[in-house]
Design a protein around this motif. Structure first.
Motif, PDB file in Angstrom:
ATOM      1  N   CYS A  62      38.140  35.276  40.606  1.00 51.14           N
ATOM      2  CA  CYS A  62      39.961  36.433  40.467  1.00 51.14           C
ATOM      3  C   CYS A  62      39.897  37.257  39.477  1.00 51.14           C
ATOM      4  N   CYS A  63      40.498  38.000  38.654  1.00 44.47           N
ATOM      5  CA  CYS A  63      40.896  38.820  38.064  1.00 44.47           C
ATOM      6  C   CYS A  63      41.889  40.051  38.548  1.00 44.47           C
ATOM      7  N   ILE A  64      42.095  39.722  36.539  1.00 44.33           N
ATOM      8  CA  ILE A  64      43.345  40.841  36.828  1.00 44.33           C
ATOM      9  C   ILE A  64      42.682  42.014  35.585  1.00 44.33           C
ATOM     10  N   LEU A  65      43.292  43.506  35.989  1.00 44.40           N
ATOM     11  CA  LEU A  65      43.198  44.859  35.764  1.00 44.40           C
ATOM     12  C   LEU A  65      45.459  45.337  35.259  1.00 44.40           C
ATOM     13  N   THR A  66      45.276  44.867  33.272  1.00 38.79           N
ATOM     14  CA  THR A  66      46.554  45.585  33.129  1.00 38.79           C
ATOM     15  C   THR A  66      46.639  46.798  32.739  1.00 38.79           C
ATOM     16  N   PRO A  67      47.255  48.138  33.117  1.00 41.12           N
ATOM     17  CA  PRO A  67      46.923  49.099  32.677  1.00 41.12           C
ATOM     18  C   PRO A  67      47.187  49.055  30.961  1.00 41.12           C
ATOM     19  N   LEU A  68      46.205  49.855  30.042  1.00 40.47           N
ATOM     20  CA  LEU A  68      46.711  49.999  28.690  1.00 40.47           C
ATOM     21  C   LEU A  68      47.837  51.543  28.541  1.00 40.47           C
ATOM     22  N   ASP A  69      46.973  52.708  29.679  1.00 38.42           N
ATOM     23  CA  ASP A  69      47.432  53.440  29.251  1.00 38.42           C
ATOM     24  C   ASP A  69      46.763  54.681  30.300  1.00 38.42           C
ATOM     25  N   GLU A  70      47.117  55.782  30.427  1.00 38.54           N
ATOM     26  CA  GLU A  70      47.010  56.692  31.881  1.00 38.54           C
ATOM     27  C   GLU A  70      45.676  56.534  31.885  1.00 38.54           C
ATOM     28  N   LEU A  75      40.311  44.554  32.059  1.00 38.75           N
ATOM     29  CA  LEU A  75      39.965  43.508  32.408  1.00 38.75           C
ATOM     30  C   LEU A  75      39.981  41.947  31.309  1.00 38.75           C
ATOM     31  N   ARG A  76      41.108  40.722  32.554  1.00 39.01           N
ATOM     32  CA  ARG A  76      42.083  39.858  32.085  1.00 39.01           C
ATOM     33  C   ARG A  76      41.696  38.779  33.202  1.00 39.01           C
ATOM     34  N   GLN A  77      41.502  37.085  32.433  1.00 38.52           N
ATOM     35  CA  GLN A  77      41.268  36.359  33.363  1.00 38.52           C
ATOM     36  C   GLN A  77      40.213  36.345  34.164  1.00 38.52           C
ATOM     37  N   MET A  78      39.457  36.643  34.352  1.00 38.15           N
ATOM     38  CA  MET A  78      38.145  36.393  34.825  1.00 38.15           C
ATOM     39  C   MET A  78      37.591  34.941  35.589  1.00 38.15           C
ATOM     40  N   ALA A  79      37.905  34.638  36.773  1.00 35.42           N
ATOM     41  CA  ALA A  79      37.654  33.313  36.877  1.00 35.42           C
ATOM     42  C   ALA A  79      36.655  33.181  38.090  1.00 35.42           C
ATOM     43  N   VAL A  80      36.101  32.162  38.598  1.00 36.94           N
ATOM     44  CA  VAL A  80      35.094  31.776  39.403  1.00 36.94           C
ATOM     45  C   VAL A  80      34.975  30.515  39.985  1.00 36.94           C
ATOM     46  N   SER A  81      35.354  30.033  41.196  1.00 33.76           N
ATOM     47  CA  SER A  81      35.874  28.534  41.485  1.00 33.76           C
ATOM     48  C   SER A  81      34.625  27.437  40.809  1.00 33.76           C
ATOM     49  N   PRO A  82      34.266  26.742  39.767  1.00 33.52           N
ATOM     50  CA  PRO A  82      33.153  25.985  39.258  1.00 33.52           C
ATOM     51  C   PRO A  82      32.222  25.586  39.910  1.00 33.52           C
TER      52      PRO A  82
END
Length: 151
Positions: A62-70, A75-82
């Motif tokens: 998984c990962c998260i995309l957090t808008p900073l501006d327009e 990209l945050r919290q990138m994780a793959v099952s060990p």
């Protein structure tokens, strides 16, 4: 077989995502998620990589995309099952995330990459900018990539 899709905040899949991120990213550093931290994700783009194994569907990354501006998304919290790290799933998650960013009108992706992961991101076209800094007790670099329809 792997498939990629958006995850709805607060859903069962979202709770699986939080658990995977906790195992891969937080527990090794002695950290936990707070309710306040997780509530900030309500407007983020939440991305999951799922594997269907017979009748069961399992979140593998998984990962998260957090808008900073327009135009910029982080990209945050990138994780793959060990058990699946090093098998190309991270690369595929990034490719899907970049396409989602473009689809949502963003043309620049930035991140705070853990120092040991910078080589992975550089192979995917990301550039380090700025100096090394400490975040959650470990070394990071800010990285960025301009996105195009062919990213």
């Amino acid at each position: 077989m792997l498939n990629f899709r958006m995850i709805e905040y607060g859903s069962c899949e979202y709770h699986e995502m939080v658990q995977l991120r906790d195992i891969v990213l937080r527990k090794p550093l002695g950290l936990t998620f707070t309710t306040e931290y997780l509530q900030k994700e309500i407007n983020d783009l939440l991305i999951g990589c799922f594997e269907t194994d017979g009748t069961q569907t399992i979140l593998r990354g998984c990962c998260i995309l957090t808008p900073l501006d327009e135009t910029t998304v982080q990209l945050r919290q990138m994780a793959v099952s060990p058990v699946l790290q090093g098998k190309g799933i991270g690369r595929d998650i990034i490719a899907f995330a970049e396409q989602q960013a473009i689809t949502n009108g963003f043309n620049r992706l930035v991140m705070h990459a853990r120092k040991e992961a910078t080589g992975f991101y550089q192979k995917l076209g990301y550039e380090i900018y700025g100096q090394e800094f400490m975040e959650v007790g470990i070394a990071h670099y800010e990285m960025k990539k301009l996105l195009t329809a062919t990213s």
